[in-house]
Design a protein around this motif. Structure first.
Motif, short mmCIF file in Angstrom:
data_model
loop_
_atom_site.label_atom_id
_atom_site.label_comp_id
_atom_site.label_asym_id
_atom_site.label_seq_id
_atom_site.Cartn_x
_atom_site.Cartn_y
_atom_site.Cartn_z
N GLU A 196 21.36 -76.34 8.34
CA GLU A 196 22.34 -75.62 9.16
C GLU A 196 22.24 -74.12 8.93
O GLU A 196 22.27 -73.34 9.88
N SER A 197 22.13 -73.73 7.68
CA SER A 197 22.05 -72.30 7.35
C SER A 197 20.82 -71.66 7.99
O SER A 197 20.90 -70.58 8.57
N GLN A 198 19.67 -72.34 7.89
CA GLN A 198 18.44 -71.78 8.47
C GLN A 198 18.53 -71.69 9.99
O GLN A 198 18.07 -70.71 10.58
N CYS B 59 21.27 -71.36 11.81
CA CYS B 59 22.21 -70.29 12.16
C CYS B 59 21.59 -68.91 11.97
O CYS B 59 21.89 -67.99 12.72
N GLU B 60 20.71 -68.76 10.97
CA GLU B 60 20.04 -67.48 10.74
C GLU B 60 19.10 -67.11 11.88
O GLU B 60 18.86 -65.94 12.12
N LEU B 61 18.55 -68.12 12.58
CA LEU B 61 17.64 -67.84 13.69
C LEU B 61 18.33 -67.05 14.79
O LEU B 61 17.73 -66.16 15.38
N GLY B 62 19.56 -67.45 15.13
CA GLY B 62 20.31 -66.74 16.15
C GLY B 62 19.79 -66.93 17.57
O GLY B 62 20.09 -66.12 18.44
N CYS C 104 17.02 -73.35 19.53
CA CYS C 104 15.81 -73.85 18.87
C CYS C 104 15.69 -75.36 18.98
O CYS C 104 16.67 -76.07 19.15
N SER D 113 14.56 -77.99 16.47
CA SER D 113 14.32 -78.13 15.04
C SER D 113 13.56 -79.42 14.77
O SER D 113 14.03 -80.50 15.12
N ALA E 66 25.30 -73.15 16.53
CA ALA E 66 24.11 -72.60 17.20
C ALA E 66 23.65 -73.63 18.22
O ALA E 66 24.07 -74.78 18.21
#
Length: 195
Positions: free
Chosen positions: A43-45, A47-50, A53, A55, A88
């Protein structure tokens, strides 16, 4: 370019992530705490993409996957990103799925009424989870085309357009296809991985 705006392919090697996230045998995804650590890391990764995506959850190096870990990682991840208030715009595809992964994943997906696009060893791309015949046929036709409106798939399948529209809407709600535009066009996830 796929014509729908940027959709970033994002590969997540589960064995590498578990090695960084928890102190356990990295090829064994067992226990609910391990699954929770994985899910939070994913989840963190994302959300960092912005950006939207696809996955890719890579199971190819995972030797053991138990029910509790799959429930905590895969089911809760899909449930979180199906919500209207998702953090996201993410879609999920599983790769490197062997028969022993599939049995566990199917049990978890069935329990929650979820669907997941998966690349299963010896079978190719398939749709896992509780899916009806018409939804499966629509998904397979869309996988073949890459993208299409409901009318085109109705022609391909010689089925009534309203029934195909309903099947595609259900697949989009399950987030195993992408729906964009007006009139609505549907996109299979796997072609989006090519950018």
């Amino acid at each position: 370019m796929n014509g729908i705006g940027p959709v970033v392919p994002f590969r997540i090697d589960l064995s590498t992530l578990v090695r960084r996230s928890v102190a356990s045998l990295y090829s064994h995804l067992v226990t609910r705490p391990t699954g929770q650590a994985l899910r939070l890391g994913i989840e963190s990764q994302i959300c960092e993409l912005g950006t939207p995506c696809v996955s890719v959850l890579d199971f190819s190096q995972v030797a053991v996957l138990d029910y509790s870990c799959a429930d905590e990682t895969v089911a809760k991840l899909i449930l979180r990103f199906r919500k209207e208030d998702r953090p996201a715009d993410a879609f999920f595809l599983a790769r490197g799925v062997s028969e022993h992964h599939r049995d566990t994943l199917e049990a978890v997906l069935d329990r929650h009424g979820l669907l997941l696009v998966a690349e299963v060893e010896g079978e190719g791309r398939t749709l896992l989870g509780p899916v009806g015949d018409l939804e499966r046929a629509a998904w397979e036709a869309l996988e073949h085309r890459g993208s299409a409106a409901a009318a085109h798939l109705a022609d391909d399948l010689t089925a009534p357009e309203p029934a195909i529209s309903e099947a595609l809407a259900s697949l989009a709600d399950h987030r195993v296809v992408l729906r964009r535009g007006s009139p609505e066009t549907y996109y299979a996830l796997t072609p989006l991985l090519a950018g």
